[in-house]
Structure formats: structure tokens, C-alpha cells
Scaffold this motif. Structure first.
Motif, PDB file in Angstrom:
ATOM      1  N   LEU A 388       0.813  -1.214   0.000  1.00  0.00           N
ATOM      2  CA  LEU A 388       0.000   0.000   0.000  1.00  0.00           C
ATOM      3  C   LEU A 388       0.850   1.270   0.000  1.00  0.00           C
ATOM      4  CD1 LEU A 388      -2.844  -0.990   2.507  1.00  0.00           C
ATOM      5  CD2 LEU A 388      -3.044  -0.653   0.035  1.00  0.00           C
ATOM      6  N   ARG A 425      -1.665  11.653  -6.215  1.00  0.00           N
ATOM      7  CA  ARG A 425      -1.482  10.282  -5.715  1.00  0.00           C
ATOM      8  C   ARG A 425      -1.647  10.234  -4.200  1.00  0.00           C
ATOM      9  NH1 ARG A 425      -2.178   6.224  -4.428  1.00  0.00           N
ATOM     10  NH2 ARG A 425      -1.444   4.145  -5.039  1.00  0.00           N
ATOM     11  N   LYS A 428      -5.260  10.198  -3.368  1.00  0.00           N
ATOM     12  CA  LYS A 428      -5.783   8.855  -3.631  1.00  0.00           C
ATOM     13  C   LYS A 428      -5.361   7.888  -2.523  1.00  0.00           C
ATOM     14  CE  LYS A 428      -5.816   5.217  -7.169  1.00  0.00           C
ATOM     15  NZ  LYS A 428      -5.277   4.777  -8.482  1.00  0.00           N
ATOM     16  N   TYR A 429      -4.146   8.044  -2.014  1.00  0.00           N
ATOM     17  CA  TYR A 429      -3.614   7.213  -0.928  1.00  0.00           C
ATOM     18  C   TYR A 429      -4.495   7.326   0.319  1.00  0.00           C
ATOM     19  CZ  TYR A 429      -0.042   5.686   2.507  1.00  0.00           C
ATOM     20  OH  TYR A 429       0.662   5.056   3.511  1.00  0.00           O
ATOM     21  N   ASP A 431      -7.733   7.897   0.330  1.00  0.00           N
ATOM     22  CA  ASP A 431      -8.939   7.100   0.071  1.00  0.00           C
ATOM     23  C   ASP A 431      -8.655   5.602   0.157  1.00  0.00           C
ATOM     24  OD1 ASP A 431     -10.323   9.462  -0.332  1.00  0.00           O
ATOM     25  OD2 ASP A 431      -9.971   9.454  -2.499  1.00  0.00           O
ATOM     26  N   GLU A 432      -7.486   5.188  -0.338  1.00  0.00           N
ATOM     27  CA  GLU A 432      -7.134   3.765  -0.317  1.00  0.00           C
ATOM     28  C   GLU A 432      -6.970   3.237   1.105  1.00  0.00           C
ATOM     29  OE1 GLU A 432      -4.559   3.527  -4.506  1.00  0.00           O
ATOM     30  OE2 GLU A 432      -3.564   3.870  -2.588  1.00  0.00           O
ATOM     31  N   ASN A 433      -6.411   4.050   1.989  1.00  0.00           N
ATOM     32  CA  ASN A 433      -6.102   3.594   3.344  1.00  0.00           C
ATOM     33  C   ASN A 433      -7.157   3.980   4.382  1.00  0.00           C
ATOM     34  OD1 ASN A 433      -3.127   2.398   3.472  1.00  0.00           O
ATOM     35  ND2 ASN A 433      -3.133   4.078   1.961  1.00  0.00           N
TER      36      ASN A 433
END
Length: 652
Positions: A388, A425, A428-429, A431-433
Motif C-alpha cells: 500500500l 497520488r 488517492k492514498y 482514500d485507499e487507506n
């Protein structure tokens, strides 16, 4: 030299011709030059950044006369006065090391020495200039260089000019200059090289007029009274006189010359890429390493210009949006080597998208979550997840090298694009985590701390690389990160932020702007001020209609117009009144018009007044004009009619 210093770097922006209405286009090149200078300082270079003002010439002399002040008073007001050039550079946070004015005494004395040296060498000689002259651009042109009979730079009408003048043997250096342009990277972008060679050198480079006798506001030729040094030598040598060449004001010529790069607008590329190197060749001096000709800011498809009425006030924009946002927009939105179409809509959209949504949102969310979940500081023990974390960490670690590659090409737009790829990015990171989900379980807190650390470290690197473009914003980001290091060597190493960093929250760096409301407000603010006009009181005395009809009003065309010797007021007109014989009329309007600009105009004259003598000359009638007072200054305008009206036509 200090251990960190990578060497010396000399960068210049053109010395600007003083204008009584500064607009956003004036700031474009200087902001770009400032960004490059700050970038080189960030890298560790000892930077000299020069700018200034080109203050001589006929246009200044004419404007000063119109304003009722001396030329020196006129330029002093524009350079030093409220909202003048120095005020604008201060507003835009320009970090120039030195500012030169071509009226500075040390520069004037140096230019006289330079002119004499080239004259004694035989590269300057006396002759007679006869050709076409554009007063707004202060440029001489041959017939073949005109576009549709008009100035190829500004598109305005040109005048016939003939006067005694000194010439520089530019043709002598044509071959060497051509070789310089074609076979080196002296001039960029490359498209400018083709333009210079095809349009100016290959058709035959003519010798250059370098003195004038038709006006006095300039550097006097000390060995020939009546001549003043023309703009080419006067203005171009500022890049060296400002370092101490031919003067003892400064003493860093050996340190900084030759210049690493001259940034110039495309309209003066010819002067810097053909004339400037030829002058240096004549003086046997080293050439600058590079000239870079950038594009224009366009408004509604045309170059911003006060005379065209399409200017954008940088003070209004900076006050409403902030200086850093304006600086960012200028270099983010347009490729530096090309023209860019300015609009308030694009400015607001760029601020909302890049600065409010992306950068501002990243900084605010990251710091807010760090404080919410961990209070004063992150815990030092953090849990990594390679799958991740790697995409963001790798991108941020590689950013400085990609950014550097673009900055070295003066591709400011691309350098900023690289930064915003990482910022995007990072968002976006988040949202991903989903830090808000991790925060719900105690066992996830080490992982939550790592996610927030990676985000804060990404903010540090991006904030540091934004320093040349948005220095105040970068400083604020560093403060919010607890005074994080943002020096050049730290910006390609991920993980230098202390693990227990104590982030400090603050207001939104760039609040979102309501597009519709802001455009309406800008339109209102941009409306030109209408100064009240004072007119002569109406006469209460009535005139008999039959007596009035005895005035014979005729259309007359100006064949020639000359100043009357020993008179500051009178112009002598030679007029075609339709009779086949020239009519001579003298008029006291010399302070309002230059004789050359009236030739060919169609005016209105009373032709049945009895002749009268003025300064020993007979005046056969009177030209009609309108008089009013504006801002305390009397204004007079000749009554002009359509050129389609034939000479001698009766007006009724």
C-alpha cells in the motif's frame, strides 16, 4: 566558496519600458525569472538576479510633455511612485538582487564609453537614416520587413523618418551571428532560431541606426552634441553595466559574466539574439550562454496592451486571490515558450482545482487527522505495508529528479505537473487507506500513524519543491510541519521528517472561490474609472445665424507639418484645400501633437479669415479643435473627419 555552493548563476529579465498602466503581462516574465532564480538558490547556487527599467526614448519624452513634467519626473513617478514598477515587484514577491535604471548615472557614463570604443574601432560610423519608424516600439524597419505596410511587432502605422545618425556595422557580424544561432543552443526555443534566420539574417542584415537627433531624452553622444545613443546600446548593455562593466559602482563582472540566461519576451528576441551578440562581438566580450524567448499572455486572442484597452490589473488579482495563487497560475497554466490565453475563468478554475481541492485539501486533511487521532505528535513506532505504501513513497522519492529535469529546460508548467501528480497520488492514498476506518480499532493505530507519516512526508517534499513558485505558501507548509527541513538535499530522500513530528493546524491555504460571484465582482472592479471632464462655460452671447453662415468651413488634408523654429507652440501646416494650390495655416498645438503623426489626416479649417502673420509666417485660416480639462491638465484635439471626404468639401 561554501561547501554547499554549487557555483554562480546569473539570470536576467528584460528591463521594462516604463508604462503608466502596469498589467499582468508585465509580471509574467519577471515571475518566471524569479522562479528560476529561487530554484537555483534552492539548489545551492550563488545567484545574481537582475531586472530594471529602460527609461530613455522619444515615447517617454512625448508622454512627459503631454503630462507637463520633465522626462526624469515622468519615469521617476512610474518606477518609484505608488503602484509603480518597484511596488509591483514587491507585491509579486520578486527576489531580484539588483535593479538597474538606464537613467542611473553610472550606466549613462558607461554607455558613453562603450559607444566611443565602438566608434574608435570603426564599428560605428556617421550617416543618414531614411526608412520607416514605429514610435510605440521605437523600432526602425525596412519596407520588406513591414507587414501590410505596418510594424511587424505591434501592427501599428509606421512613419517615414530621415535624420543624421550613427550606425553600427551589424552586417559585419551577420555570418558569425548566423553560425551562433544555427549551430549552437544559444537561442531557445528552437522555433525562434528559424524566425531570426529566415526573417532577418538571410534576407540581408542591414547596419543598425544607433543614435537619434530628433529628440533629446537619451544618453548624449559625448563627442557629437545633438546625438543621443539609441535604445540598442543603451538598454542592452545594462546586463553588464549592472555588474560593473565600464564603471566602478559594482565589482562583480568577473564573478557573474557571462550570463547563464536572459529571459525575454518574443517581441524582443531579435534585439537579444542578433543585435546583442553582434555588439559583444564588436567589443570582443564573452557572449551570454543562452537567450530564451518566451511567449505572450493573450487576452481575447491579442497581446495585453494599454493602447488596446485590454489590460488586467495585477493588484486587483493579487488582493483577491493572493500573490502565491497568482504566481502559481501564471506558470502552471501556460507553457513558458508559447503564448497563453489569460482569462479570469481559467485563473479561478486553476485555484479551485489545483490549490484548493488538491494541495490545500491534502495539507488540511492530513494535519487535521494527525491532530485528531494523535494529538501533539505521531508515535515513533509505525507499521509499514509495502504493497500500500510503495506507490506513493516511490513517486515522492523520485519527484525531485523529475522536477529538476523540467526546470533545467525552463518547462515550469511540466515541473509543476510532476509535483501535482504526487499530490494527486497522495489524495488517492488517503482514500485507499481510509484513516478514519483505521482509527476505529486500537490495533490499527501503528498502521494509522504510518499512513499519516507518509502523507506528511509527501507534503514536505512537495512543499519544498513549490518554493520557487509559491515561496510564502512553502514557508507556511514548513511551519505547519513543525519547521520541517526543505533544503535541496532533503527533497529526494523520503523519511527525513522526524517520526514524532508535531503538525500544526491552520486555516485553509486556498479557500474555494465561488466562480459566478467572483467573476461578477471582477467585472465591476475592472471597469475603467471615468474621470470628470471640465469644459469651457457656454457663451451667453447669441450669434446672428446669417453671420455664422458666413464662416467657410472646409475639409483640408495635411500634406506636410513642421515645427516652427524658435516657437514652442506653433506647428506650420501645408494643406490641400481642393483649389490646386497649397494653403498654409499655423496652429498653436505643438504641445499636443508630433508633426509626423498629422501628415495624411483630414482636418476642418475656416478658410475665409483674413491672413495674419505669426512668427514671420503668414497663416491663411484657422484649424478647428476641441478643448477640455482632464485631471487638471488642458487637453486639445484637432477636429478630424473621415479621409473619404475630399479636400475642399464644404462643411455645413
Amino acid at each position: 566558496m561554501c561547501e554547499r555552493c554549487k557555483g554562480k548563476y546569473y539570470i536576467t529579465t528584460p528591463i521594462y519600458y516604463p508604462s503608466d498602466k502596469l498589467h499582468i503581462g508585465h509580471t509574467y516574465c519577471t515571475v518566471a525569472t524569479d522562479a528560476m532564480a529561487r530554484y537555483k538558490r534552492l539548489q545551492g547556487y550563488d545567484v545574481m538576479f537582475l531586472t530594471g527599467t529602460d527609461e530613455h526614448g522619444q515615447k517617454i519624452e512625448d508622454k512627459a510633455k503631454e503630462a507637463g513634467v520633465t522626462p526624469q519626473q515622468f519615469v521617476d513617478n512610474i518606477v518609484l511612485g505608488e503602484r509603480g514598477v518597484l511596488d509591483l515587484w514587491k507585491l509579486m514577491n520578486i527576489s531580484n538582487n539588483r535593479f538597474i535604471r538606464t537613467t542611473d548615472d553610472y550606466h549613462v557614463a558607461a554607455v558613453q564609453k562603450i559607444f566611443r570604443k565602438m566608434y574608435e574601432k570603426g564599428d560605428i560610423y556617421k550617416g543618414t537614416y531614411k526608412g520607416k519608424y514605429c514610435k510605440p516600439c521605437e523600432s526602425f524597419w525596412t519596407e520588406s520587413q513591414l507587414v501590410d505596410g505596418k510594424c511587424p511587432d505591434c501592427g501599428r502605422e509606421v512613419q517615414d523618418a530621415e535624420e543624421e545618425a550613427y550606425f553600427f556595422r551589424l552586417s559585419k557580424y551577420a555570418g558569425r551571428v548566423r553560425d551562433l544561432l544555427v549551430n549552437t543552443d544559444f537561442l531557445e526555443p528552437r522555433s525562434r532560431v528559424n524566425e531570426m534566420v529566415n526573417n532577418f539574417i538571410d534576407p540581408g542584415l542591414e547596419d543598425l541606426c544607433v543614435s537619434r537627433t530628433s529628440f533629446t531624452w537619451g544618453v548624449p553622444v559625448d563627442f557629437d552634441p545633438g546625438h543621443v545613443v539609441y535604445v540598442w546600446i543603451d538598454a542592452l548593455f545594462n546586463y553588464m553595466t549592472a555588474l560593473g562593466y565600464c564603471n566602478d559602482r559594482y565589482d562583480d563582472l568577473d564573478k557573474f559574466w557571462p550570463a547563464d540566461v536572459h529571459f525575454v519576451g518574443k517581441e524582443i528576441v531579435r534585439f537579444h539574439s542578433i543585435i546583442w551578440p553582434a555588439l559583444l562581438m564588436s567589443m570582443e566580450l564573452p557572449l551570454p550562454k543562452k537567450v530564451y524567448g518566451h511567449g505572450w499572455l493573450l487576452l481575447d486572442g491579442g497581446k495585453m496592451s494599454k493602447s488596446k484597452g485590454n489590460v488586467v490589473d495585477p493588484y486587483i488579482l493579487a488582493e483577491r486571490f493572493g500573490v502565491d495563487a497568482l504566481r502559481f497560475f501564471l506558470l502552471r497554466s501556460f507553457p513558458f515558450g508559447s503564448d497563453g490565453n489569460f482569462s479570469n475563468e481559467l485563473l479561478i478554475s486553476t485555484i479551485n482545482t489545483d490549490l484548493a481541492n488538491d494541495l490545500g485539501n491534502l495539507v488540511s486533511r492530513t494535519i487535521a487527522m494527525a491532530q485528531k487521532y494523535f494529538g501533539a505528535a505521531l508515535p515513533e513506532t509505525q507499521q509499514e505495508d509495502e504493497s500500500l505504501d510503495a506507490p506513493l513513497v516511490t513517486l515522492a522519492s523520485q519527484l525531485r529528479d523529475k522536477y529538476e529535469a523540467q526546470m533545467e529546460k525552463y518547462a515550469f508548467q511540466n515541473a509543476l505537473a510532476e509535483i501535482f501528480k504526487v499530490i494527486s497520488r497522495a489524495n488517492k492514498y488517503i482514500d485507499e487507506n481510509a484513516p478514519w476506518v483505521l482509527a476505529k480499532a486500537e490495533e490499527n493505530r501503528p498502521r494509522l500513524a504510518r499512513v499519516l507519516y507518509n502523507l506528511l512526508e509527501t507534503v514536505r517534499i512537495c512543499g519544498g519543491l513549490l518554493t520557487p513558485f509559491m515561496p510564502a505558501t512553502s514557508s507556511e507548509i514548513a511551519r505547519r510541519l513543525g519547521g520541517a527541513a526543505m533544503d535541496w538535499d532533503s527533497l529526494n530522500r523520503f523519511g527525513l521528517l522526524p517520526a514524532n513530528v508535531a503538525a500544526v493546524a491552520g486555516p485553509a491555504l486556498f479557500p474555494r472561490i465561488d466562480m459566478e460571484k467572483e467573476l461578477a465582482a471582477l467585472e465591476e472592479l475592472s471597469k475603467p474609472e471615468e474621470a470628470p471632464l471640465e469644459i469651457e462655460p457656454y457663451s451667453q452671447e447669441q450669434v446672428d445665424f446669417d453671420a455664422f453662415c458666413k464662416n467657410d468651413l472646409r475639409a483640408v488634408k495635411v500634406k506636410d507639418c513642421q515645427k516652427v523654429k524658435k516657437s514652442d507652440k506653433l506647428l506650420c501646416f501645408t494643406l490641400d484645400d481642393g483649389t490646386g494650390k497649397d494653403r498654409q495655416i499655423l496652429s498653436g498645438i505643438a504641445k499636443y501633437y508630433q508633426p509626423q503623426e498629422l501628415i495624411g489626416k483630414t482636418l476642418v479649417a475656416i478658410v475665409n479669415l483674413p491672413p495674419r502673420k505669426m512668427m514671420g509666417r503668414e497663416s491663411q485660416g484657422m484649424l478647428l479643435s476641441a478643448v477640455h480639462t482632464e485631471k487638471g491638465q488642458e487637453k486639445l484635439q484637432l477636429l478630424m473627419v473621415s479621409d473619404e471626404i475630399p479636400a475642399g468639401a464644404k462643411l455645413c
